[in-house]
Design a protein around this motif. Structure first.
Motif, PDB file in Angstrom:
ATOM      1  N   GLU A  42      42.351  52.833  43.394  1.00 17.66           N
ATOM      2  CA  GLU A  42      42.853  52.986  42.021  1.00 17.66           C
ATOM      3  C   GLU A  42      42.250  51.941  41.095  1.00 17.66           C
ATOM      4  OE1 GLU A  42      47.039  52.857  42.172  1.00 17.66           O
ATOM      5  OE2 GLU A  42      47.262  54.774  43.254  1.00 17.66           O
ATOM      6  N   ASP A  43      42.118  50.696  41.616  1.00 21.26           N
ATOM      7  CA  ASP A  43      41.518  49.650  40.786  1.00 21.26           C
ATOM      8  C   ASP A  43      40.063  49.964  40.468  1.00 21.26           C
ATOM      9  OD1 ASP A  43      43.920  48.333  40.898  1.00 21.26           O
ATOM     10  OD2 ASP A  43      43.333  47.067  42.605  1.00 21.26           O
ATOM     11  N   ASN A  46      39.936  52.731  37.822  1.00 19.71           N
ATOM     12  CA  ASN A  46      40.262  52.207  36.489  1.00 19.71           C
ATOM     13  C   ASN A  46      39.108  51.393  35.912  1.00 19.71           C
ATOM     14  OD1 ASN A  46      42.842  53.340  36.555  1.00 19.71           O
ATOM     15  ND2 ASN A  46      43.696  51.555  37.633  1.00 19.71           N
ATOM     16  N   ASN A  50      37.051  52.309  32.448  1.00 19.70           N
ATOM     17  CA  ASN A  50      36.920  51.344  31.345  1.00 19.70           C
ATOM     18  C   ASN A  50      35.453  51.138  30.964  1.00 19.70           C
ATOM     19  OD1 ASN A  50      39.695  50.918  31.181  1.00 19.70           O
ATOM     20  ND2 ASN A  50      39.649  49.331  32.772  1.00 19.70           N
TER      21      ASN A  50
END
Length: 234
Positions: A42-43, A46, A50
Motif C-alpha cells: 500500500e505504501d 501511494n 503521488n
C-alpha cells in the motif's frame, strides 16, 4: 583412558554443533527484522500515485534549439545532388570507355554489314561443351528439349483432410474425342473437390527403378511416372 578421550571428543563435537545452531538462529532473527523494514504494498502504491500526480512520469518538454547541431550537414538539396552527379558523369562521358550515343554503335555495324560480299559469312559464336552451362542455358541450340513428353510428376497437397484414414486415389480414363489423350482424375474427399488433368495417353512404366512413385505421406499425394520406352533392335 581411551573411553575418556572418546567422551571428550564427543563433547567437543556437540559443543560445535550447538554453536552453529545458535549462529543460524541469530541470522534468521536478524533477517526477519530486516524484512520488517521493507515498505508494504500500500505504501508503494501511494508513493507511485503521488509521483504520477506530480508529473514525474511524463517526459520533460525540450526545445529543439537547445541542441547544438547543424541540419544542413544531414540534408542535401535536390539541385545540389543533381549538380554533383553531372560533375561525376563528365569525366566518364569524355573517356572512351562509355559511348555517349548508342546510335553510333548501330551505324558502325550497318557499315560493316554493307561492306560484306557474297563470299563472306556471318558465323555465330560457338560455345565450348567443356564449359558447364547455366540453368538459363538449359534449352539452348546445343541442348534442345526432348521432342516428346517422357512422363509427369504430380505433387498434390491435402493438409486438411477430415478423414485421415482415407487415402486419396486417382483414376485414368481415355478421352472419347481423341484417344491420344486421357484424363487423370484425383479424388481425396471433403473438404477437397476432385481435380483432373489432361495428359498424353501412353503406357506407364511402373518400375521403381525408373522413378515411379505413388504414395501419400505427410499430407502430400505424390504420383511420379514415366512412359514406357520401347527399344527396337536393328
Amino acid at each position: 583412558m581411551a573411553r575418556t578421550r572418546l567422551h571428550d571428543q564427543y563433547q567437543l563435537k556437540l559443543a560445535r554443533k550447538f554453536q552453529k545452531i545458535k549462529e543460524e538462529q541469530n541470522i534468521s532473527t536478524t533477517s526477519r527484522m530486516n524484512n520488517n523494514d521493507f515498505q508494504s504494498n500500500e505504501d508503494l502504491e501511494n508513493k507511485c500515485l503521488n509521483e504520477y500526480k506530480q508529473g514525474c512520469y511524463s517526459p520533460k518538454l525540450v526545445n529543439i534549439h537547445d541542441f547544438d547541431f547543424d541540419i544542413s550537414k544531414y540534408c542535401i538539396l535536390e539541385a545540389n545532388d543533381w549538380k554533383k552527379l553531372k560533375q561525376q558523369r563528365q569525366p566518364i562521358i569524355k573517356s572512351d570507355s562509355v559511348k555517349s550515343n548508342i546510335h553510333d554503335v548501330f551505324d558502325e555495324l550497318i557499315r560493316k554489314i554493307g561492306s560484306l560480299t557474297d563470299d563472306d559469312l556471318i558465323v555465330n559464336e560457338i560455345v565450348s561443351m567443356d564449359i558447364q552451362p547455366l540453368w538459363s542455358d538449359k534449352y539452348k541450340p546445343y541442348n534442345p528439349p526432348p521432342k516428346i513428353i517422357q512422363g509427369y510428376k504430380f505433387n498434390i497437397f491435402y493438409p486438411d483432410l477430415i478423414d485421415k484414414n482415407q487415402q486419396p486415389s486417382y483414376s485414368l480414363t481415355i478421352c472419347e474425342n481423341n484417344r491420344n489423350f486421357s484424363i487423370l482424375k484425383f479424388h481425396a474427399g471433403p473438404p477437397y473437390e476432385d481435380i483432373a488433368f489432361k495428359i498424353v495417353n501412353e503406357e506407364w512404366d511402373k518400375s521403381f527403378k525408373h522413378g515411379f512413385q505413388s504414395r501419400f505421406q505427410n499430407g502430400i499425394l505424390r504420383l511420379w511416372f514415366k512412359f514406357r520406352q520401347n527399344k527396337y533392335r536393328r
